[in-house]
Scaffold this motif. Structure first.
Motif, mmCIF file in Angstrom:
data_model
loop_
_atom_site.group_PDB
_atom_site.id
_atom_site.type_symbol
_atom_site.label_atom_id
_atom_site.label_comp_id
_atom_site.label_asym_id
_atom_site.label_seq_id
_atom_site.Cartn_x
_atom_site.Cartn_y
_atom_site.Cartn_z
ATOM 1 N N TRP A 194 6.576 0.615 6.151
ATOM 2 C CA TRP A 194 5.670 0.945 5.046
ATOM 3 C C TRP A 194 5.572 2.444 4.813
ATOM 4 C CZ3 TRP A 194 1.275 3.910 5.652
ATOM 5 C CH2 TRP A 194 0.869 4.155 6.966
ATOM 6 N N VAL A 195 5.785 3.262 5.833
ATOM 7 C CA VAL A 195 5.754 4.718 5.636
ATOM 8 C C VAL A 195 6.959 5.172 4.829
ATOM 9 C CG1 VAL A 195 5.678 6.953 6.796
ATOM 10 C CG2 VAL A 195 4.467 5.000 7.780
ATOM 11 N N ASP A 196 8.125 4.624 5.147
ATOM 12 C CA ASP A 196 9.323 4.972 4.380
ATOM 13 C C ASP A 196 9.200 4.553 2.925
ATOM 14 O OD1 ASP A 196 10.622 6.065 6.599
ATOM 15 O OD2 ASP A 196 11.355 4.102 7.239
ATOM 16 N N VAL A 197 8.467 3.508 2.656
ATOM 17 C CA VAL A 197 8.259 3.066 1.272
ATOM 18 C C VAL A 197 7.193 3.910 0.586
ATOM 19 C CG1 VAL A 197 7.517 1.119 -0.165
ATOM 20 C CG2 VAL A 197 9.017 0.725 1.803
ATOM 21 N N LEU A 198 6.166 4.290 1.325
ATOM 22 C CA LEU A 198 5.047 5.020 0.732
ATOM 23 C C LEU A 198 5.440 6.434 0.304
ATOM 24 C CD1 LEU A 198 2.017 5.248 0.064
ATOM 25 C CD2 LEU A 198 1.655 5.988 2.435
ATOM 26 N N LEU A 199 6.244 7.110 1.091
ATOM 27 C CA LEU A 199 6.546 8.522 0.817
ATOM 28 C C LEU A 199 7.286 8.718 -0.509
ATOM 29 C CD1 LEU A 199 7.486 9.750 4.405
ATOM 30 C CD2 LEU A 199 5.338 10.064 3.168
ATOM 31 N N PRO A 200 8.397 8.033 -0.781
ATOM 32 C CA PRO A 200 9.037 8.235 -2.092
ATOM 33 C C PRO A 200 8.215 7.689 -3.253
ATOM 34 C CG PRO A 200 10.168 6.542 -0.845
ATOM 35 C CD PRO A 200 9.185 7.165 0.084
ATOM 36 N N ILE A 201 7.419 6.636 -3.011
ATOM 37 C CA ILE A 201 6.551 6.140 -4.085
ATOM 38 C C ILE A 201 5.487 7.176 -4.436
ATOM 39 C CG2 ILE A 201 4.701 4.483 -4.516
ATOM 40 C CD1 ILE A 201 6.384 2.305 -3.505
ATOM 41 N N GLY A 265 12.563 12.164 -15.522
ATOM 42 C CA GLY A 265 12.194 10.770 -15.691
ATOM 43 C C GLY A 265 13.185 9.786 -15.091
ATOM 44 N N PRO A 266 14.490 9.930 -15.351
ATOM 45 C CA PRO A 266 15.443 8.982 -14.748
ATOM 46 C C PRO A 266 15.421 8.968 -13.225
ATOM 47 C CG PRO A 266 16.475 10.174 -16.557
ATOM 48 C CD PRO A 266 15.152 10.817 -16.333
ATOM 49 N N LEU A 267 15.300 10.120 -12.590
ATOM 50 C CA LEU A 267 15.280 10.143 -11.128
ATOM 51 C C LEU A 267 14.020 9.487 -10.576
ATOM 52 C CD1 LEU A 267 16.481 11.036 -8.438
ATOM 53 C CD2 LEU A 267 15.379 13.261 -8.749
ATOM 54 N N LEU A 268 12.876 9.755 -11.178
ATOM 55 C CA LEU A 268 11.633 9.157 -10.704
ATOM 56 C C LEU A 268 11.635 7.640 -10.881
ATOM 57 C CD1 LEU A 268 9.122 11.786 -12.158
ATOM 58 C CD2 LEU A 268 9.967 11.634 -9.816
ATOM 59 N N ILE A 269 12.097 7.185 -12.028
ATOM 60 C CA ILE A 269 12.125 5.739 -12.281
ATOM 61 C C ILE A 269 13.166 5.054 -11.392
ATOM 62 C CG2 ILE A 269 12.575 3.989 -14.041
ATOM 63 C CD1 ILE A 269 11.446 5.937 -16.109
ATOM 64 N N THR A 270 14.326 5.691 -11.229
ATOM 65 C CA THR A 270 15.358 5.100 -10.375
ATOM 66 C C THR A 270 14.896 5.006 -8.928
ATOM 67 O OG1 THR A 270 17.062 6.006 -11.837
ATOM 68 C CG2 THR A 270 17.762 5.300 -9.652
ATOM 69 N N SER A 271 14.160 6.011 -8.455
ATOM 70 C CA SER A 271 13.650 5.962 -7.083
ATOM 71 C C SER A 271 12.697 4.787 -6.888
ATOM 72 C CB SER A 271 12.951 7.281 -6.746
ATOM 73 O OG SER A 271 13.848 8.369 -6.854
ATOM 74 N N ILE A 272 11.815 4.556 -7.862
ATOM 75 C CA ILE A 272 10.891 3.423 -7.753
ATOM 76 C C ILE A 272 11.643 2.096 -7.783
ATOM 77 C CG2 ILE A 272 8.987 2.248 -8.905
ATOM 78 C CD1 ILE A 272 7.929 4.925 -9.773
ATOM 79 N N ILE A 273 12.662 2.000 -8.638
ATOM 80 C CA ILE A 273 13.446 0.765 -8.708
ATOM 81 C C ILE A 273 14.161 0.504 -7.385
ATOM 82 C CG2 ILE A 273 15.429 -0.329 -9.825
ATOM 83 C CD1 ILE A 273 14.601 1.045 -12.403
ATOM 84 N N LEU A 274 14.728 1.545 -6.794
ATOM 85 C CA LEU A 274 15.422 1.377 -5.517
ATOM 86 C C LEU A 274 14.469 0.960 -4.409
ATOM 87 C CD1 LEU A 274 17.893 4.397 -5.499
ATOM 88 C CD2 LEU A 274 18.462 1.981 -5.688
ATOM 89 N N ILE A 275 13.256 1.497 -4.434
ATOM 90 C CA ILE A 275 12.292 1.171 -3.384
ATOM 91 C C ILE A 275 11.804 -0.265 -3.509
ATOM 92 C CG2 ILE A 275 10.018 1.759 -2.462
ATOM 93 C CD1 ILE A 275 10.599 4.640 -3.484
ATOM 94 N N ILE A 276 11.535 -0.690 -4.760
ATOM 95 C CA ILE A 276 10.958 -2.024 -4.955
ATOM 96 C C ILE A 276 12.012 -3.116 -4.816
ATOM 97 C CG2 ILE A 276 9.804 -3.513 -6.630
ATOM 98 C CD1 ILE A 276 8.404 -1.046 -7.705
ATOM 99 N N GLN A 277 13.149 -2.937 -5.469
ATOM 100 C CA GLN A 277 14.140 -4.005 -5.519
ATOM 101 C C GLN A 277 15.206 -3.881 -4.435
ATOM 102 O OE1 GLN A 277 15.701 -4.132 -9.483
ATOM 103 N NE2 GLN A 277 13.733 -4.673 -10.399
ATOM 104 N N ASP A 278 15.558 -2.639 -4.050
ATOM 105 C CA ASP A 278 16.546 -2.402 -2.997
ATOM 106 C C ASP A 278 17.876 -3.105 -3.322
ATOM 107 O OD1 ASP A 278 17.659 -1.391 -0.753
ATOM 108 O OD2 ASP A 278 16.731 -2.814 0.637
ATOM 109 N N HIS A 279 18.440 -2.724 -4.485
ATOM 110 C CA HIS A 279 19.726 -3.293 -4.872
ATOM 111 C C HIS A 279 20.892 -2.664 -4.133
ATOM 112 C CE1 HIS A 279 18.499 -6.085 -7.871
ATOM 113 N NE2 HIS A 279 17.843 -5.174 -8.557
ATOM 114 N N GLY A 280 20.656 -1.539 -3.494
ATOM 115 C CA GLY A 280 21.707 -0.923 -2.694
ATOM 116 C C GLY A 280 22.791 -0.290 -3.535
#
Length: 382
Positions: A194-201, A265-280
């Motif tokens: 949860w810490v690894d998820v919280l920091l980029p979010i 904007g693209p970097l911030l949104i992409t980071s959230i998408i990677l954290i939530i969905q983790d498509h790799g």
């Protein structure tokens, strides 16, 4: 056949080496050019803002210019430090295992990426809030946003950005080398807690919230200025003169907000998408592209203050008007010639001395004839 296979292998390895060396040289050259352009642009903008700050030091525009100078200064150091690190990584063939055994360089690179990425967004929102208060509540702006309070707000903003950037180090969650192996950032994939998820979010949410605050405040400020311009009263000219300075600052804020939305904007949104969905693999393939877009924010920000000034905009408007309309060019030439002749005439009149002696120079004959001789004699006797 053995010699042939060995020759083919040598030829293949030499081709791979040449391709990788050429790619590395291109990357180093492009990074060096980008860093040089960013440094020169920020120096020019900083010189313009400091000069304007000394001119408006004791006026309402001083706080905005102070925050703008801090933003350009932050972009300057961000471009210098991050660009130097990128050049070093590319020049070292991105071999992190060789030149960064204890992971300290990656941590420093990640802290710089997070700090110099989040802090300009926070400063942009702070400038938008300051202008909104200055336009809607001018008395409160004068009393509450003095020089001491402005410097304190700047310090708090820098400390907030640094704290968010240092959280992975404080929580013992070091920054990781990303898939392109050219930069370091938060852990966005793999085994996480949860810490690894919280920091980029937290980083992405603060950045998006800063853009939202800028959008709301700039909208309120723009609507207020439009309403003020529509009011016709006895102080109309004074309102127009005051709103002209505000309009210039609001135009700069809108440009900064637009640049920040497009670049970050693209970097911030992409980071959230990677954290939530983790498509790799599917989602991280374009991370290098969005990071390069984010670095352009530090290049485009100073040009907002270089180009969006009243003098530059007025000159560009005149040039565009002359190029687009030949009739306007003829009209401006006719007005200039008429104005020049009138100025010559007025200068010839005003060049005459105020005191006219008896020996000359004399007034025109029409003026002498209009005066009665007796009145002139009485005037001389008195």
């Amino acid at each position: 056949s053995s010699n042939g296979s060995s020759d083919g292998g040598c030829l293949m390895s030499s081709n791979v080496c040449n391709g990788s060396c050429t790619k590395r040289e291109v990357s180093v050259t492009s990074s060096a050019i980008s860093m040089t352009v960013g440094i020169i642009s920020n120096i020019m903008a900083l010189f313009i803002l400091i000069k304007a700050y000394h001119r408006f030091k004791f006026k309402s525009k001083a706080a905005f210019l102070f925050f703008a100078s801090a933003l350009v200064l932050t972009d300057f150091f961000g471009h210098l430090i991050n660009g130097s690190l990128a050049i070093y990584v590319y020049a070292s063939q991105k071999d992190w295992e060789r030149f960064d055994l204890n992971k300290s360089l990656c941590d420093f690179f990640g802290v710089c990426m997070a700090f110099f990425g989040l802090t300009p967004l926070l400063l942009g929102s702070l400038m938008a809030v300051e202008r909104c208060i200055g336009v809607t509540r001018p008395l409160f702006h004068t009393t509450a946003l003095g020089p001491h309070h402005v410097k304190r707000l700047l310090g708090v903003t820098w400390m907030l950005g640094l704290l968010v950037a240092l959280l992975p180090i404080l929580f013992q969650r070091p920054y990781l080398v990303q898939r392109s192996r050219s930069w370091c950032f938060f852990r966005l994939q793999g085994m996480r807690d949860w810490v690894d998820v919280l920091l980029p979010i937290l980083f992405s949410v603060l950045g998006l919230l800063s853009l939202l605050v800028s959008l709301v405040c700039n909208t309120v400020t723009g609507l207020t200025l439009l309403r003020c311009r529509g009011q016709l009263d006895r102080n109309h000219h004074r309102h127009c003169r005051n709103t002209s300075h505000h309009s210039e600052m609001v135009c700069q804020l809108l440009a900064i907000m637009l640049v920040s939305c497009v670049c970050w904007g693209p970097l911030l949104i992409t980071s959230i998408i990677l954290i939530i969905q983790d498509h790799g693999e599917d989602q991280t393939s374009h991370m290098l592209l969005v990071v390069r877009m984010a670095t352009w924010n530090q290049i485009l920000d100073p040009w907002v203050y270089i180009l969006l000034r009243k003098a530059v905009l007025r000159r560009l408007f005149q040039v565009a008007l002359r190029l687009c309309s030949p009739h306007a060019k003829l009209t401006s030439w006719w007005q200039g010639s008429t104005l020049g002749s009138s100025m010559n005439a007025s200068s010839s009149v005003t060049s005459r001395p105020d005191f006219i002696g008896l020996d000359g120079p004399f007034l025109p004959d029409t003026a002498i004839q209009s005066a009665h001789p007796l009145s002139l004699k009485e005037g001389f006797e008195t």
